[in-house]
Scaffold this motif. Structure first.
Motif, short mmCIF file in Angstrom:
data_model
loop_
_atom_site.label_atom_id
_atom_site.label_comp_id
_atom_site.label_asym_id
_atom_site.label_seq_id
_atom_site.Cartn_x
_atom_site.Cartn_y
_atom_site.Cartn_z
N CYS A 128 0.66 -1.05 -0.08
CA CYS A 128 0.02 0.11 0.04
C CYS A 128 0.84 1.19 0.08
CB CYS A 128 -0.93 -0.10 1.10
SG CYS A 128 -2.23 -0.98 0.96
N SER A 129 2.11 1.14 0.67
CA SER A 129 2.89 2.37 0.76
C SER A 129 3.83 2.44 -0.35
CB SER A 129 3.39 2.43 1.99
OG SER A 129 4.27 1.39 2.19
N ASP A 130 3.94 1.56 -1.41
CA ASP A 130 4.95 1.75 -2.61
C ASP A 130 4.15 2.74 -3.53
OD1 ASP A 130 6.39 1.37 -4.75
OD2 ASP A 130 6.40 -1.02 -4.37
N PRO A 131 5.06 3.74 -3.65
CA PRO A 131 4.39 4.70 -4.49
C PRO A 131 4.59 4.48 -6.07
CG PRO A 131 6.54 5.37 -3.93
CD PRO A 131 6.32 4.05 -3.01
N LYS A 132 5.21 3.19 -6.27
CA LYS A 132 5.35 2.57 -7.82
C LYS A 132 4.23 1.86 -8.16
CE LYS A 132 9.93 1.68 -7.15
NZ LYS A 132 10.97 0.87 -7.28
N ARG A 133 3.54 1.51 -7.09
CA ARG A 133 2.28 0.64 -7.50
C ARG A 133 1.07 1.55 -7.62
NH1 ARG A 133 3.36 -5.09 -5.27
NH2 ARG A 133 1.44 -5.43 -6.52
N SER A 134 0.41 1.22 -8.91
CA SER A 134 -0.80 1.78 -9.42
C SER A 134 -1.95 1.97 -8.62
CB SER A 134 -1.09 1.30 -10.59
OG SER A 134 -2.38 1.96 -11.17
N GLU A 135 -2.72 3.06 -8.19
CA GLU A 135 -3.95 3.18 -7.24
C GLU A 135 -5.11 2.69 -8.29
OE1 GLU A 135 -4.62 4.13 -4.21
OE2 GLU A 135 -2.50 4.88 -3.66
N ASP A 136 -4.82 2.98 -9.35
CA ASP A 136 -5.87 2.48 -10.62
C ASP A 136 -6.65 1.09 -10.53
OD1 ASP A 136 -5.17 4.69 -11.50
OD2 ASP A 136 -4.41 4.28 -13.36
N THR A 137 -5.90 0.22 -10.31
CA THR A 137 -6.41 -1.18 -10.08
C THR A 137 -6.30 -1.66 -8.64
OG1 THR A 137 -4.45 -2.22 -10.51
CG2 THR A 137 -5.96 -2.03 -12.45
N LEU A 138 -7.56 -2.46 -8.27
CA LEU A 138 -7.74 -2.82 -7.04
C LEU A 138 -8.19 -4.29 -7.10
CD1 LEU A 138 -7.75 -2.24 -3.80
CD2 LEU A 138 -10.02 -1.79 -4.02
N ILE A 186 -0.28 -14.02 -5.84
CA ILE A 186 -0.50 -13.15 -6.96
C ILE A 186 0.82 -12.29 -7.16
CG2 ILE A 186 -1.64 -11.02 -7.98
CD1 ILE A 186 -4.18 -12.58 -6.88
N GLU A 187 1.33 -11.87 -5.93
CA GLU A 187 2.66 -11.24 -5.99
C GLU A 187 3.77 -12.33 -6.50
OE1 GLU A 187 3.90 -7.82 -4.66
OE2 GLU A 187 1.62 -8.11 -5.58
N ASN A 188 3.53 -13.57 -6.21
CA ASN A 188 4.67 -14.59 -6.81
C ASN A 188 4.68 -14.51 -8.21
OD1 ASN A 188 6.40 -15.18 -4.77
ND2 ASN A 188 5.01 -16.92 -4.18
N THR A 189 3.47 -14.26 -8.90
CA THR A 189 3.62 -14.10 -10.48
C THR A 189 4.37 -13.02 -11.01
OG1 THR A 189 1.63 -12.70 -10.70
CG2 THR A 189 1.17 -15.21 -10.29
N GLY A 190 4.41 -11.75 -10.13
CA GLY A 190 5.25 -10.81 -10.65
C GLY A 190 4.35 -10.08 -11.99
N LYS A 191 2.96 -10.42 -11.91
CA LYS A 191 2.24 -9.92 -13.26
C LYS A 191 1.50 -8.89 -12.69
CE LYS A 191 3.55 -12.83 -16.52
NZ LYS A 191 4.45 -12.49 -17.42
N TYR A 192 1.29 -8.36 -11.47
CA TYR A 192 0.39 -7.52 -10.95
C TYR A 192 0.98 -6.35 -10.21
CZ TYR A 192 -3.67 -5.44 -8.77
OH TYR A 192 -4.64 -4.68 -8.37
N ARG A 193 0.75 -5.15 -10.34
CA ARG A 193 1.49 -4.01 -9.92
C ARG A 193 0.48 -3.01 -9.37
NH1 ARG A 193 5.87 -4.71 -8.07
NH2 ARG A 193 6.46 -2.36 -8.28
#
Lengths: 203, 203
Positions: free
Chosen positions: A73-83, A95-102
């Motif tokens: 949540c505090s990572d500014p590089k991650r998009s707020e657009d998708t939840l 999902i984090e392990n797939t590396g496909k979601y930012r």
């Protein structure tokens, strides 16, 4: 079974309270710990106690966290657009392990299941509502189990928030990589034909 | 895998140090504990610590015990004539559960295994010697694994004490109840023919 010692009996009883561990495995684990240096069982015992007393949840997404707001949540590089809405913390890890979601996550803490007495009020749905109403989310992705409970939960959330200016999507259902069609269930196979994708050489 | 919380990561690491439990199962168990009332994990943690700090061994037979002499050794109804030599406490429990043995035990604490660096000095063989020399034992029963290590251990003990006035015997090897001959290994089948028993109607 009659154990020769009360501390052993108590340990076996407590260990066999864990899911998937019966009395025999519990005894095997207890005897294993007795053969190891004392420090191992003490470290294990302490870390289990610390786990339940010290764990914190992110105020924003309900993921586990050591801080008030979690790293995602505090990572500014991650998009707020998708939840991405998931049932529990394991799904975030997967999902984090797939590396496909930012994007960001929201952990519901379960799914609606009348059979198990879990209603919408036991889930973090009002927190989801506050997040959606704040307006930063453009797309909500349901990443819930492909079960009746998972479908009920996404339907409930969709109905509740469909008037907000948010696009709803759900993770693709289909034939898993490595699966043989012969052994796939008909619903998955049916959905995978309905939702067929343009063929790409490097997919 | 990157865990969102250090206490969770630590708990998963400690749990997966147990035999037969990988990282995924450890995470599943940790999340299970987090869903239960806190008291469960605290009781489990405490009982594991108590197990390794409070457990005592019977001074006589090396079985686990809450007292200096265990219940079996101090039971006057159990015969001193037979002494059953076993590898570990699980074997005592298994034999006790059959209800067919009313003698005493001696727990060796392992078996001679050069591969794992276990020699006779690591086992309770000198305690066995003291027991045999005291003269109360008339028969020593080997109840060890049917493996090379088990056989080596019984042979070593036999050689060491064969001059004492003690009869040596070993538990019967043969086809287990419910086994099909077709699937039995040839050594067990061979032994069970060599050591055939008179047929009894109610055996």
């Amino acid at each position: 079974m009659d154990y020769p010692s009360k501390v052993l009996a108590k340990a076996v009883e407590e260990i066999s309270g864990l899911p998937g561990i019966g009395k025999k495995s519990a005894l095997r684990l207890a005897l294993h710990l007795l053969r190891q240096p004392q420090s191992q069982a003490i470290a294990l015992g302490d870390s289990l106690k610390k786990l339940v007393t010290d764990i914190k949840y992110c105020r924003d997404c309900y993921n586990f966290s050591d801080t008030e707001i979690c790293e995602i949540c505090s990572d500014p590089k991650r998009s707020e657009d998708t939840l991405c809405v998931v049932e529990d913390v394991r799904d975030v890890l997967a999902i984090e392990n797939t590396g496909k979601y930012r994007g960001k996550y929201l952990v519901l803490g379960g799914k609606i299941s009348p059979m198990e007495g879990v209603g919408p009020n036991q889930l973090n749905i009002s927190a989801l509502g506050r997040k959606l109403e704040s307006g930063s989310t453009k797309e909500l992705i349901f990443a819930l189990s492909a079960t009746m409970e998972g479908d009920t939960t996404s339907y409930y959330i969709f109905r509740k928030f469909k008037n907000l200016n948010v696009k709803f999507s759900t993770i693709a259902r289909g034939i898993s990589v490595g699966d043989e069609l012969e052994y796939a269930d008909e619903i998955s196979l049916g959905r995978s034909i309905q939702n067929r994708l343009p063929y790409e050489e490097n997919a």
